[in-house]
Design a protein around this motif. Structure first.
Motif, mmCIF file in Angstrom:
data_model
loop_
_atom_site.group_PDB
_atom_site.id
_atom_site.type_symbol
_atom_site.label_atom_id
_atom_site.label_comp_id
_atom_site.label_asym_id
_atom_site.label_seq_id
_atom_site.Cartn_x
_atom_site.Cartn_y
_atom_site.Cartn_z
ATOM 1 N N GLU A 1 -4.439 5.694 7.332
ATOM 2 C CA GLU A 1 -3.119 6.321 7.244
ATOM 3 C C GLU A 1 -2.411 5.991 5.939
ATOM 4 O OE1 GLU A 1 -0.760 6.577 11.091
ATOM 5 O OE2 GLU A 1 -2.205 4.989 11.560
ATOM 6 N N SER A 2 -2.659 4.801 5.402
ATOM 7 C CA SER A 2 -2.000 4.411 4.154
ATOM 8 C C SER A 2 -2.443 5.264 2.970
ATOM 9 C CB SER A 2 -2.277 2.931 3.858
ATOM 10 O OG SER A 2 -3.651 2.642 3.911
ATOM 11 N N ASP A 3 -3.524 6.045 3.136
ATOM 12 C CA ASP A 3 -3.975 6.941 2.060
ATOM 13 C C ASP A 3 -3.189 8.244 2.016
ATOM 14 O OD1 ASP A 3 -6.109 5.277 1.163
ATOM 15 O OD2 ASP A 3 -7.320 5.938 2.868
ATOM 16 N N LEU A 4 -2.421 8.527 3.064
ATOM 17 C CA LEU A 4 -1.809 9.854 3.187
ATOM 18 C C LEU A 4 -0.727 10.130 2.147
ATOM 19 C CD1 LEU A 4 -1.515 10.191 7.074
ATOM 20 C CD2 LEU A 4 -3.108 11.370 5.556
ATOM 21 N N GLY A 5 -0.126 9.060 1.595
ATOM 22 C CA GLY A 5 0.957 9.276 0.637
ATOM 23 C C GLY A 5 0.493 9.829 -0.686
ATOM 24 N N ALA A 6 -0.776 9.618 -1.010
ATOM 25 C CA ALA A 6 -1.310 10.121 -2.278
ATOM 26 C C ALA A 6 -1.982 11.468 -2.024
ATOM 27 C CB ALA A 6 -2.307 9.126 -2.861
ATOM 28 N N SER A 7 -1.198 12.522 -2.126
ATOM 29 C CA SER A 7 -1.738 13.863 -1.864
ATOM 30 C C SER A 7 -2.723 14.255 -2.965
ATOM 31 C CB SER A 7 -0.600 14.889 -1.798
ATOM 32 O OG SER A 7 0.117 14.908 -3.004
ATOM 33 N N PHE A 8 -3.704 15.049 -2.563
ATOM 34 C CA PHE A 8 -4.736 15.468 -3.503
ATOM 35 C C PHE A 8 -5.025 16.933 -3.226
ATOM 36 C CE2 PHE A 8 -8.552 15.482 -5.971
ATOM 37 C CZ PHE A 8 -8.457 14.387 -6.825
ATOM 38 N N ALA A 9 -4.891 17.748 -4.243
ATOM 39 C CA ALA A 9 -5.050 19.193 -4.071
ATOM 40 C C ALA A 9 -6.415 19.531 -3.482
ATOM 41 C CB ALA A 9 -4.869 19.903 -5.413
ATOM 42 N N GLY A 10 -6.399 20.360 -2.441
ATOM 43 C CA GLY A 10 -7.640 20.842 -1.856
ATOM 44 C C GLY A 10 -8.210 19.953 -0.782
ATOM 45 N N LEU A 11 -7.541 18.812 -0.478
ATOM 46 C CA LEU A 11 -8.042 17.893 0.537
ATOM 47 C C LEU A 11 -7.167 17.946 1.785
ATOM 48 C CD1 LEU A 11 -9.904 16.726 -1.655
ATOM 49 C CD2 LEU A 11 -9.307 14.454 -0.822
ATOM 50 N N VAL A 12 -7.784 17.760 2.937
ATOM 51 C CA VAL A 12 -7.057 17.657 4.193
ATOM 52 C C VAL A 12 -7.566 16.426 4.935
ATOM 53 C CG1 VAL A 12 -6.624 20.140 4.410
ATOM 54 C CG2 VAL A 12 -8.706 19.152 5.389
ATOM 55 N N TYR A 13 -6.762 15.970 5.884
ATOM 56 C CA TYR A 13 -7.113 14.774 6.660
ATOM 57 C C TYR A 13 -7.112 15.116 8.144
ATOM 58 C CZ TYR A 13 -5.991 12.346 2.303
ATOM 59 O OH TYR A 13 -5.958 11.927 0.990
ATOM 60 N N ARG A 14 -8.080 14.577 8.846
ATOM 61 C CA ARG A 14 -8.172 14.783 10.285
ATOM 62 C C ARG A 14 -8.416 13.436 10.971
ATOM 63 N NH1 ARG A 14 -6.152 18.649 8.752
ATOM 64 N NH2 ARG A 14 -6.810 20.841 8.952
ATOM 65 N N GLU A 15 -7.800 13.280 12.137
ATOM 66 C CA GLU A 15 -7.957 12.039 12.891
ATOM 67 C C GLU A 15 -9.375 11.908 13.418
ATOM 68 O OE1 GLU A 15 -6.251 10.813 17.092
ATOM 69 O OE2 GLU A 15 -4.678 10.654 15.559
ATOM 70 N N LEU A 16 -9.907 10.681 13.373
ATOM 71 C CA LEU A 16 -11.271 10.409 13.829
ATOM 72 C C LEU A 16 -11.210 9.679 15.178
ATOM 73 C CD1 LEU A 16 -14.294 10.556 13.098
ATOM 74 C CD2 LEU A 16 -14.038 8.348 11.949
ATOM 75 N N ARG A 17 -11.968 10.184 16.150
ATOM 76 C CA ARG A 17 -11.942 9.603 17.495
ATOM 77 C C ARG A 17 -13.353 9.335 18.003
ATOM 78 N NH1 ARG A 17 -7.495 13.194 20.938
ATOM 79 N NH2 ARG A 17 -5.687 12.797 19.572
ATOM 80 N N ASP A 18 -13.366 8.468 19.041
ATOM 81 C CA ASP A 18 -14.596 8.310 19.817
ATOM 82 C C ASP A 18 -14.270 8.633 21.271
ATOM 83 O OD1 ASP A 18 -13.239 6.141 20.866
ATOM 84 O OD2 ASP A 18 -14.377 4.654 19.725
ATOM 85 N N GLY A 19 -15.146 8.279 22.192
ATOM 86 C CA GLY A 19 -14.941 8.642 23.587
ATOM 87 C C GLY A 19 -13.728 8.002 24.229
#
Length: 319
Positions: free
Chosen positions: A262-280
């Motif tokens: 989550e701490s990476d979210l502040g540095a936006s980067f053109a063309g990139l998206v973020y999605r939450e990673l889950r397990d069972g």
């Protein structure tokens, strides 16, 4: 050096040693008040005490500081020069006392904080901002680097506190668990997985995962091996001796996807998206902890640790 010069130098040293701050403060107050009696009242001392102190100062200096009359006192030419220096000395002493007291309370001084992750967003960023708000006089140095290097800096005393993912235990150090952050998948916005709100570990099977040799890349790689037990379930891992900024550039070039927090979210980067990673069982998270030397007596560190305790209190026993 002649005997006479030595005697004069010894006399000057004796005079200087005999002058104390009270002499200077009494003289400055008298000059500001224009009256010995008014100055004595302001200082809550007897008129005779103040008058005697100023006379002593004049004898030590070897010059008259004031012209005295029934109307009060007025600084002589020599007195004006002496009083100007006296004010400077008193100001410096007041500053020294205030600075020492502020350092003792941890309100001034210096603190160095080491970390391996981004501070573009998240709890570490918020903590540093709050600390500077509470202690604006404390000089804060942020040091980003590899965990092994930062641990050496902590052991040597170059760092006051280290905030890292997972554990970094070492003899002579104390540590406390802080917060946890969600693990995210970073991928090009045109990637097929970008259409999903949530990505599961098993979805990574046929992907090329770009990871940095730098921390926390190795910790994320260990997590992959713990979540995906067989080689057939794991993505292809490409390791790079590069920071997260370069990794994001490689993702935007279509060379693969990566993992972050989550701490990476502040540095936006053109063309990139973020999605939450889950397990069972739900959201995948990674823990953070703080580490410091047990023998570190820096008052500013105490203030920083107190802030951490307020913001991220340990769970009550039995929870």
């Amino acid at each position: 050096m002649s005997h006479q010069a030595k005697s004069e130098r010894k006399l000057d040293a004796t005079r200087t040693a005999a002058i104390d701050l009270q002499h200077l403060r009494f003289a400055v107050t008298a000059a500001d008040s224009g009256s010995l009696r008014r100055a004595a009242d302001l200082l809550c001392v007897r008129h005779s005490v103040l008058s005697r102190s100023i006379s002593q100062l004049e004898r030590h200096i070897g010059a008259s500081l004031f012209e005295r009359s029934t109307a009060g006192v007025k600084a002589t030419l020599a007195g004006k020069s002496v009083l100007r220096i006296a004010r400077t000395i008193l100001d410096q002493v007041d500053t020294l006392v205030a600075t020492g007291a502020a350092n003792g309370r941890g309100e001034a001084g210096h603190i160095s904080v080491g970390f391996c992750t981004s501070i573009s967003a998240g709890n570490l960023r918020a903590t540093l901002l709050e600390f500077k708000k509470r202690c604006p006089q404390v000089e804060l140095t942020a040091v980003q680097g590899q965990r092994a290097h930062l641990m050496n800096e902590l052991r040597s005393g170059a760092l006051d506190v280290l905030v890292v993912t997972g554990e970094a235990r070492s003899s002579g150090n104390r540590s406390v668990r802080l917060w946890s952050e969600r693990i995210l998948v970073s991928l090009p916005e045109y990637h097929p997985l970008a259409t999903r709100d949530v990505i599961y570990w098993t979805d990574l099977r046929n992907e090329t995962l770009l990871l940095s040799h730098h921390d926390p890349g190795r910790e994320l790689e260990n997590l992959i091996f713990s979540k995906l037990l067989t080689p057939d379930d794991r993505p292809k891992i490409d390791r790079h001796n590069a920071n997260q900024g370069i990794i994001k550039s490689l993702i935007s070039m279509g060379l693969g996807i990566s993992l972050g927090m989550e701490s990476d979210l502040g540095a936006s980067f053109a063309g990139l998206v973020y999605r939450e990673l889950r397990d069972g069982t739900g959201t995948s998270r990674i823990d953070f902890s703080a580490h410091w030397r047990m023998d570190n007596e820096n008052p500013a560190l105490d203030r920083f640790l107190k802030l951490l305790g307020e913001r991220y209190p340990l769970p009550a026993s039995g929870e």
